[in-house]
Each structure stands twice: as structure tokens, then as C-alpha cells.
Design an enzyme around this catalytic site. Structure first.
Site, PDB file in Angstrom:
ATOM      1  CG  HIS A 119      -2.034  -1.699   1.566  1.00  0.00           C
ATOM      2  ND1 HIS A 119      -3.194  -0.996   1.599  1.00  0.00           N
ATOM      3  CD2 HIS A 119      -1.945  -2.174   0.891  1.00  0.00           C
ATOM      4  CE1 HIS A 119      -3.453  -2.671   1.886  1.00  0.00           C
ATOM      5  NE2 HIS A 119      -2.966  -2.962   0.918  1.00  0.00           N
ATOM      6  CD  GLU A 194      -0.268   1.523   4.620  1.00  0.00           C
ATOM      7  OE1 GLU A 194       0.048   2.613   3.443  1.00  0.00           O
ATOM      8  OE2 GLU A 194      -0.830   1.538   4.487  1.00  0.00           O
TER       9      GLU A 194
END
Length: 197
Positions: A119, A194
Site C-alpha cells: 500500500h 506501506e
């Protein structure tokens, strides 16, 4: 793996003896909204929430479902929204969206040991659970150890040091996410990286 395959015996053997599945992108239509610069922070899919026949990609739009709030593990809880107009709209029910149905079926059809989703952004290494501020996986210590090793092996792009390792709910509670479903339903040690912005 590709750079040292055939050169490094350990990596070559690992690839030869493993099944590795790569799903390039789970939300291709939503990603297209970002690539086309229509809304570079768009996280939802392109479900026509208001039924008017076209996508409204502005903030506060009734269109789209956040696929990473649509999985069935603790669906509907903290960090997800029941409002069409919110960025974390979870959908009308768990697995209401074709994107999450495809992932549900893929995970159910194989015996995966581990998984990583990517992500953006934050330079973090995350692991389950996320569904509430106080949730903790039964395998917390083992997941934390592996998650920490992964995060600490990725150099930050912004500043110095490495990615920050943390349990997902330390970032914020988020019910209905991929990692919680993969681990809670199938026992997969599932992590989210992330990436930098």
C-alpha cells in the site's frame, strides 16, 4: 529474487521449491483513477454507489467501496464506515465487491503460508490484527518478529533509518482488511508494507 536467481543457490532453491503467486493489483479500476490523475488519493473501487451511471471520483463521493474494508474478518467494525460518502466505506456487506471476492477465492483455493500486500504510503511494516484498538493475534510474537525483520530490512526514502514495524492497529484500527482476513480465516502470516509516497 530475479537478480540472483541461478547465481545464489539458496534463492534459486527457494524459488524452485516454492509456489509464488503475484497479484499485481487488487483494485485496477480504482488505481486507474489515480494514474489518470483524477484523484491521486483515491482508495475505493469504482462501484456506482448512487446508481447514476458514472463515476464521481471527488472526495465525499457516494461512489466506490474501499476494498481494504470489505473483507469478512470482523467486517463492519472500527475504522470502517457504513456511509457511501466516506473514503473507508466498507460496502453493503462483507465481500460485496468483485475485487475482494477474487482474493477470497484465491486464498481459499491454496494453502498459503505467508503473504505481503503493498500500500502507500507511510514507510511501515504492518501485521494483524487491525480490527480494533486492542486486538492481538494469537501468533503475535512470531508475527512481530518477522514483521520487524522485514521492516528493518527496507531503507527509508525520506530521512534516514528503516521502515517502522508495528501491529496494524497501532497505526489505526481498521476492520475488514486483507491481512486480518488472511490470518484470521486461513492462518496466513500476512503483512502490509506501506511504501513511501
Amino acid at each position: 529474487f530475479l537478480e540472483v536467481y541461478g547465481i545464489d543457490d539458496e534463492i534459486t532453491n527457494m524459488v524452485n521449491e516454492s509456489e509464488i503467486y503475484i497479484v499485481p493489483i487488487v483494485n485496477p479500476d480504482g488505481h486507474e483513477v489515480v494514474l489518470d490523475q483524477l484523484n491521486t488519493m483515491w482508495r475505493k473501487n469504482v462501484a456506482d454507489g448512487d446508481g447514476n451511471g458514472f463515476l464521481n471520483y471527488n472526495y465525499g463521493s457516494p461512489d466506490g467501496v474501499d476494498p481494504n474494508r470489505n473483507y469478512g474478518w470482523e467486517w463492519g467494525g472500527d475504522g470502517s464506515s457504513g456511509s457511501l460518502y466516506e473514503e473507508t466505506y466498507r460496502g453493503p456487506e462483507a465481500f460485496s465487491e468483485p475485487e475482494t471476492q477474487a482474493m477470497r477465492d484465491l486464498l481459499a483455493s491454496h494453502h498459503f503460508a505467508t503473504g505481503i500486500t503493498y500500500h502507500s504510503y507511510g514507510e511501515l511494516g504492518l501485521w494483524p490484527y487491525a480490527y480494533s484498538a486492542t486486538s492481538e493475534a494469537p501468533d503475535h510474537e512470531a508475527m512481530q518478529e518477522l514483521g520487524t525483520q522485514m521492516a528493518m530490512s527496507i531503507p527509508k526514502i525520506t530521512g534516514s533509518g528503516h521502515y517502522t514495524p508495528e501491529q496494524s492497529n497501532e497505526l489505526y484500527p481498521a476492520a475488514g482488511i486483507t491481512d486480518d482476513w488472511a490470518y484470521g480465516k486461513h492462518g496466513i502470516f500476512s503483512y502490509t508494507i506501506e511504501l513511501a509516497q
